[in-house]
Design a protein around this motif. Structure first.
Motif, PDB file in Angstrom:
ATOM      1  N   GLN A 347      -7.697   0.864   0.113  1.00  0.00           N
ATOM      2  CA  GLN A 347      -7.265  -0.402   0.648  1.00  0.00           C
ATOM      3  C   GLN A 347      -7.914  -0.588   2.004  1.00  0.00           C
ATOM      4  OE1 GLN A 347      -3.023  -0.476   1.791  1.00  0.00           O
ATOM      5  NE2 GLN A 347      -2.983   1.759   1.774  1.00  0.00           N
ATOM      6  N   TRP A 348      -7.533  -1.668   2.728  1.00  0.00           N
ATOM      7  CA  TRP A 348      -8.156  -1.928   4.024  1.00  0.00           C
ATOM      8  C   TRP A 348      -7.769  -0.867   5.053  1.00  0.00           C
ATOM      9  CZ3 TRP A 348     -11.674  -3.389   7.116  1.00  0.00           C
ATOM     10  CH2 TRP A 348     -11.420  -3.526   8.480  1.00  0.00           C
ATOM     11  N   ARG A 349      -6.487  -0.732   5.320  1.00  0.00           N
ATOM     12  CA  ARG A 349      -6.024   0.223   6.343  1.00  0.00           C
ATOM     13  C   ARG A 349      -5.180   1.300   5.658  1.00  0.00           C
ATOM     14  NH1 ARG A 349      -5.340   0.447  11.927  1.00  0.00           N
ATOM     15  NH2 ARG A 349      -6.163  -1.670  12.247  1.00  0.00           N
ATOM     16  N   GLN A 350      -5.463   2.555   5.960  1.00  0.00           N
ATOM     17  CA  GLN A 350      -4.789   3.664   5.306  1.00  0.00           C
ATOM     18  C   GLN A 350      -3.306   3.683   5.663  1.00  0.00           C
ATOM     19  OE1 GLN A 350      -6.636   7.461   6.078  1.00  0.00           O
ATOM     20  NE2 GLN A 350      -5.676   8.423   4.308  1.00  0.00           N
ATOM     21  N   SER A 351      -2.453   3.768   4.648  1.00  0.00           N
ATOM     22  CA  SER A 351      -1.004   3.701   4.849  1.00  0.00           C
ATOM     23  C   SER A 351      -0.503   4.866   5.699  1.00  0.00           C
ATOM     24  CB  SER A 351      -0.287   3.723   3.501  1.00  0.00           C
ATOM     25  OG  SER A 351      -0.640   2.614   2.720  1.00  0.00           O
ATOM     26  N   GLN A 352       0.466   4.566   6.532  1.00  0.00           N
ATOM     27  CA  GLN A 352       1.093   5.599   7.352  1.00  0.00           C
ATOM     28  C   GLN A 352       2.245   6.264   6.604  1.00  0.00           C
ATOM     29  OE1 GLN A 352       2.561   4.165  11.112  1.00  0.00           O
ATOM     30  NE2 GLN A 352       2.560   6.208  12.045  1.00  0.00           N
ATOM     31  N   ALA A 353       2.816   5.543   5.655  1.00  0.00           N
ATOM     32  CA  ALA A 353       3.957   6.063   4.895  1.00  0.00           C
ATOM     33  C   ALA A 353       3.801   5.660   3.433  1.00  0.00           C
ATOM     34  CB  ALA A 353       5.267   5.504   5.462  1.00  0.00           C
ATOM     35  N   GLY A 354       4.617   6.262   2.579  1.00  0.00           N
ATOM     36  CA  GLY A 354       4.575   5.928   1.160  1.00  0.00           C
ATOM     37  C   GLY A 354       3.727   6.899   0.353  1.00  0.00           C
ATOM     38  N   SER A 355       3.749   6.724  -0.957  1.00  0.00           N
ATOM     39  CA  SER A 355       3.116   7.670  -1.867  1.00  0.00           C
ATOM     40  C   SER A 355       1.610   7.772  -1.688  1.00  0.00           C
ATOM     41  CB  SER A 355       3.422   7.282  -3.318  1.00  0.00           C
ATOM     42  OG  SER A 355       4.794   7.421  -3.592  1.00  0.00           O
ATOM     43  N   GLU A 356       0.983   6.702  -1.199  1.00  0.00           N
ATOM     44  CA  GLU A 356      -0.478   6.709  -1.100  1.00  0.00           C
ATOM     45  C   GLU A 356      -0.968   6.852   0.342  1.00  0.00           C
ATOM     46  OE1 GLU A 356      -2.506   4.520  -4.629  1.00  0.00           O
ATOM     47  OE2 GLU A 356      -1.040   3.113  -3.813  1.00  0.00           O
ATOM     48  N   ARG A 357      -0.174   7.533   1.167  1.00  0.00           N
ATOM     49  CA  ARG A 357      -0.555   7.660   2.582  1.00  0.00           C
ATOM     50  C   ARG A 357      -1.790   8.534   2.764  1.00  0.00           C
ATOM     51  NH1 ARG A 357       3.449  11.009   1.265  1.00  0.00           N
ATOM     52  NH2 ARG A 357       3.680  13.064   2.230  1.00  0.00           N
ATOM     53  N   PHE A 358      -2.104   9.391   1.795  1.00  0.00           N
ATOM     54  CA  PHE A 358      -3.311  10.211   1.912  1.00  0.00           C
ATOM     55  C   PHE A 358      -4.465   9.686   1.064  1.00  0.00           C
ATOM     56  CE2 PHE A 358       0.005  13.399   3.090  1.00  0.00           C
ATOM     57  CZ  PHE A 358      -0.368  13.504   4.426  1.00  0.00           C
ATOM     58  N   HIS A 359      -4.306   8.480   0.521  1.00  0.00           N
ATOM     59  CA  HIS A 359      -5.419   7.815  -0.164  1.00  0.00           C
ATOM     60  C   HIS A 359      -6.300   7.166   0.898  1.00  0.00           C
ATOM     61  CE1 HIS A 359      -7.624   5.047  -2.721  1.00  0.00           C
ATOM     62  NE2 HIS A 359      -7.023   5.513  -3.802  1.00  0.00           N
ATOM     63  N   SER A 360      -7.601   7.340   0.774  1.00  0.00           N
ATOM     64  CA  SER A 360      -8.519   6.837   1.793  1.00  0.00           C
ATOM     65  C   SER A 360      -8.519   5.315   1.861  1.00  0.00           C
ATOM     66  CB  SER A 360      -9.934   7.340   1.513  1.00  0.00           C
ATOM     67  OG  SER A 360     -10.393   6.855   0.260  1.00  0.00           O
ATOM     68  N   ALA A 361      -9.082   4.792   2.928  1.00  0.00           N
ATOM     69  CA  ALA A 361      -9.166   3.349   3.152  1.00  0.00           C
ATOM     70  C   ALA A 361     -10.407   3.054   3.994  1.00  0.00           C
ATOM     71  CB  ALA A 361      -7.914   2.843   3.850  1.00  0.00           C
ATOM     72  N   LEU A 362     -10.695   1.766   4.173  1.00  0.00           N
ATOM     73  CA  LEU A 362     -11.841   1.411   5.021  1.00  0.00           C
ATOM     74  C   LEU A 362     -11.566   1.768   6.475  1.00  0.00           C
ATOM     75  CD1 LEU A 362     -11.981  -0.610   2.428  1.00  0.00           C
ATOM     76  CD2 LEU A 362     -13.676  -1.779   3.808  1.00  0.00           C
ATOM     77  N   VAL A 363     -10.310   1.626   6.910  1.00  0.00           N
ATOM     78  CA  VAL A 363      -9.907   2.073   8.242  1.00  0.00           C
ATOM     79  C   VAL A 363      -8.984   3.280   8.057  1.00  0.00           C
ATOM     80  CG1 VAL A 363      -8.770   1.475  10.412  1.00  0.00           C
ATOM     81  CG2 VAL A 363     -10.050  -0.274   9.150  1.00  0.00           C
ATOM     82  N   PRO A 364      -9.475   4.492   8.320  1.00  0.00           N
ATOM     83  CA  PRO A 364      -8.670   5.694   8.105  1.00  0.00           C
ATOM     84  C   PRO A 364      -7.578   5.860   9.160  1.00  0.00           C
ATOM     85  CG  PRO A 364     -11.044   6.178   8.212  1.00  0.00           C
ATOM     86  CD  PRO A 364     -10.828   4.796   8.750  1.00  0.00           C
ATOM     87  N   HIS A 365      -6.753   6.881   8.961  1.00  0.00           N
ATOM     88  CA  HIS A 365      -5.717   7.193   9.952  1.00  0.00           C
ATOM     89  C   HIS A 365      -6.322   7.389  11.343  1.00  0.00           C
ATOM     90  CE1 HIS A 365      -3.013   8.874   6.518  1.00  0.00           C
ATOM     91  NE2 HIS A 365      -2.661   7.645   6.814  1.00  0.00           N
ATOM     92  N   ALA A 366      -7.524   7.978  11.373  1.00  0.00           N
ATOM     93  CA  ALA A 366      -8.161   8.251  12.667  1.00  0.00           C
ATOM     94  C   ALA A 366      -8.735   6.999  13.314  1.00  0.00           C
ATOM     95  CB  ALA A 366      -9.262   9.300  12.503  1.00  0.00           C
ATOM     96  N   GLY A 367      -8.792   5.902  12.569  1.00  0.00           N
ATOM     97  CA  GLY A 367      -9.189   4.635  13.151  1.00  0.00           C
ATOM     98  C   GLY A 367     -10.664   4.294  13.025  1.00  0.00           C
TER      99      GLY A 367
END
Length: 634
Positions: A347-367
């Motif tokens: 997805q666009w921004r990686q989820s902070q919570a929920g089942s898919e919080r470790f699924h990658s995104a265009l904007v990762p947790h690290a920003g």
């Protein structure tokens, strides 16, 4: 249809997961990365309809305006993919029931029965509100119905489903006697005297399995009843928006089988799909290419759209390996080469919570300051630099491969000659042998006519277990009229009701057209391989057979059926038909197909690690060993 002279880039956007102060930052980062399209509202039912009949669109209105002002278009979703808790609490009958009779509870997603009238009524009301409100908004350029239909609960065995299945059977069969004849219900005293006696094919006593005809009809029904949901939502949208196209995202993946996408493709304005790599597989780029080619087959060669893939690791595989540097560009451009009108993500921004919080995104947790964001931004710039790619279809291949979800359904059943049979694995081996030999392939449905097939020099039929009389005649006519044909083992064994064709396995196609008489199956032991008389290596399957007019290419040796036909061919005048009566190892399959391609003058480009695909004037060369992507225009 899709916007002309434009490649889409972006992904699922879920602003409801974030405080509003993040939204402006999202728009900035989207603009910086070159994002021009987001899918909005896919899982937003609970945020839009907070209690029955009480709607709140204020937050959605606000983010739509922000996206529009930021120059970002919207793929507007209908939010029906996951019913909210208030709905499943008040109407628990909407929840699906599994094969063992267990009701699946709220808390995951897709927790609904496709036959549920309550679900349909509530979903229709929601879609009506969304379509009425946003149909004329200039930011909305396409519509996204539900999400990944059939991904999590494709089959429901509740009483509502049973009644719906019985009604479906009444339309399919002229009478209950017609059903009895098709299913062969005199076996095990299964005869029915009215349609309301027919159960859903759920758990039966240990050691027994439901009727094969009943099983495959239930899978047909399940695809059809779910497709009705899509058509219901589509038709509501079209009352308000007669301009923008409506789609739903398929799942073109190796072991995804519940929906018949060839049938579904007839009902969407354009085909879109999701694909996720098995990152543990070092040759996963070949599966990617196969599924992209298959999606183009659903679209009948027209352009389609990759609606979801991952920027790096997913979260649902046993070991979620991250993509390596440069891999994302190779993956995305392989999709585009094969006809996609861009590259979209979950997805666009990686989820902070929920089942898919470790699924990658265009904007990762690290920003923003990350390799993933930098690489997807590079991809966005590359797509923006070549918008006219979208004007061209991927060049037609010279080879076609038959693919059919109903074959998948039939061969999943128990009580087969060996449990080692795997339709997707056989198809994948045939495809990989072509890919690594630099041979491109298109996928076609077994309903293709001899005229449609005549566009190809060679048609491949891997384990096409069921064929109707009409389908069998079309493939025979294709071969008789100058087309070259390869028929794999365990093909044309049954008609479309799974009744076995008598008088020699393989029916007229194998026995008369090619000229091989197959008497009995002799599956091989686990890990057993055989050297055929022409030096090729076989596994999994052998059979007792003899020539019936064909020319022997190879026979079995060191087996229980020494001397029987392993590979045969027949000259039909202006064409040749081959029969492959075993599963060849990958290297042997490559040698077999490469030999045929050379004999027929079929062009080969690429290598065992590099693919070359042409899309109009564009030539894509993607080297998965050197980690390079080259796009040239002539």
């Amino acid at each position: 249809m899709l916007k002309a002279n434009h490649l889409h880039f972006g992904g699922d956007y879920n602003p409801e997961q974030w405080p509003k102060e993040v939204w402006a930052e999202d728009i900035r980062l989207m603009q910086k990365a070159g994002v021009n399209l987001v899918s909005l509202g896919i899982f937003s039912w609970a945020n839009i309809e907070r209690s029955e009949g009480q709607y709140d669109f204020s937050w959605l209105d606000e983010i739509i305006e922000m996206l529009h002002e930021g120059g970002i278009s919207i793929d507007m979703a209908t939010a029906t993919a996951s019913p909210p808790a208030w709905l499943t609490k008040k109407y628990p009958e909407v929840l699906p029931v599994n094969f063992d009779g267990v009701t699946l509870v709220h808390g995951g997603r897709q927790a609904y029965c496709a036959a549920s009238e309550v679900y349909r009524t509530k979903a229709a009301a929601l879609v009506e509100k969304i379509a009425e409100r946003y149909a004329k908004h200039p930011a909305v350029v396409m519509w996204h119905v539900n999400n990944e239909y059939g991904c999590h609960a494709p089959y429901c065995y509740c009483d509502q489903s049973k009644k719906s299945f019985q009604d479906w059977l009444k339309k399919r069969y002229a009478s209950i006697e017609d059903l009895n004849s098709s299913w062969g219900t005199d076996f095990w005293s299964q005869r029915y005297y009215s349609f309301d006696e027919v159960p859903v094919p759920s758990r039966t006593p240990d050691g027994t399995h439901p009727n094969p005809g009943q099983q495959i009809d239930f899978k047909r029904f399940s695809s059809d009843v779910t497709l009705e949901l899509f058509k219901m939502e589509r038709d509501i949208i079209k009352r308000y928006d007669k301009v923008n196209p409506v789609t739903t995202n398929f799942m073109s993946m190796k072991f995804t089988y519940a929906m018949d996408y060839f049938e579904w493709a007839k009902e969407v304005d354009f085909v879109s799909t999701d694909h996720y790599l098995a990152q543990h597989d070092p040759h996963n780029y070949i599966d990617l290419a196969q599924q992209a080619d298959l999606t183009r087959g659903f679209a009948k060669g027209k352009q389609w759209l990759l609606m979801e893939h991952s920027s790096s690791a997913v979260n649902w595989q046993p070991r979620n390996y991250a993509k390596t540097p440069g891999q994302e560009k190779r993956n995305s451009m392989s999709f585009v080469a094969r006809g996609s009108q861009g590259a979209m993500y979950f997805q666009w921004r990686q989820s902070q919570a929920g089942s898919e919080r470790f699924h990658s995104a265009l904007v990762p947790h690290a920003g923003e300051d990350t390799r993933v964001y930098r690489e997807v931004s590079e991809l966005g710039a590359l797509l923006k630099a070549h918008p006219d790619i979208s004007q061209y279809e991927t060049d037609r291949a010279e080879i076609a491969m038959v693919y059919d979800y109903e074959q998948f359904w039939a061969l999943m059943q128990a009580n087969m000659p060996t449990e080692d049979l795997s339709y997707p694995e056989t198809v994948a081996t045939w495809y990989r042998s072509l890919w690594e030999s630099g041979l491109r392939v298109d996928f076609v449905h077994p309903d293709a006519t001899a005229v449609e097939l005549s566009q190809y020099k060679l048609v491949l039929m891997p384990m096409v277990h069921m064929l109707s009389d009409k389908q069998e005649a079309e493939f025979s006519n294709y071969a008789k009229q100058g087309g070259n044909l390869v028929v794999g083992y365990f093909s044309n064994i049954s008609d479309r009701t799974l009744r076995v064709k008598l008088g020699g396995y393989g029916g007229q196609l194998v026995k008369e057209l090619i000229g091989v008489y197959v008497e009995e199956f002799y599956p091989l032991r686990p890990d057993q391989t055989l050297k055929l008389t022409n030096g090729l290596e076989a596994k999994l399957w052998s059979e007792l057979s003899r020539l019936n007019g064909a020319e022997l290419v190879a026979s079995f040796s060191g087996s229980d059926v020494d001397g029987s036909v392993a590979i045969a061919k027949r000259n039909l005048g202006s064409s040749t038909a081959w029969y492959q009566g075993t599963e060849l190892t990958l290297e042997s399959q490559k040698k077999f197909f490469s030999g045929i391609a050379a004999e027929l003058g079929i062009k080969s480009e690429g290598s065992d690690h590099a693919e070359v695909v042409h899309r109009g004037p564009y030539r894509f060369e993607i080297d998965h060993k050197a980690n390079t992507v080259s796009i040239t225009k002539h």
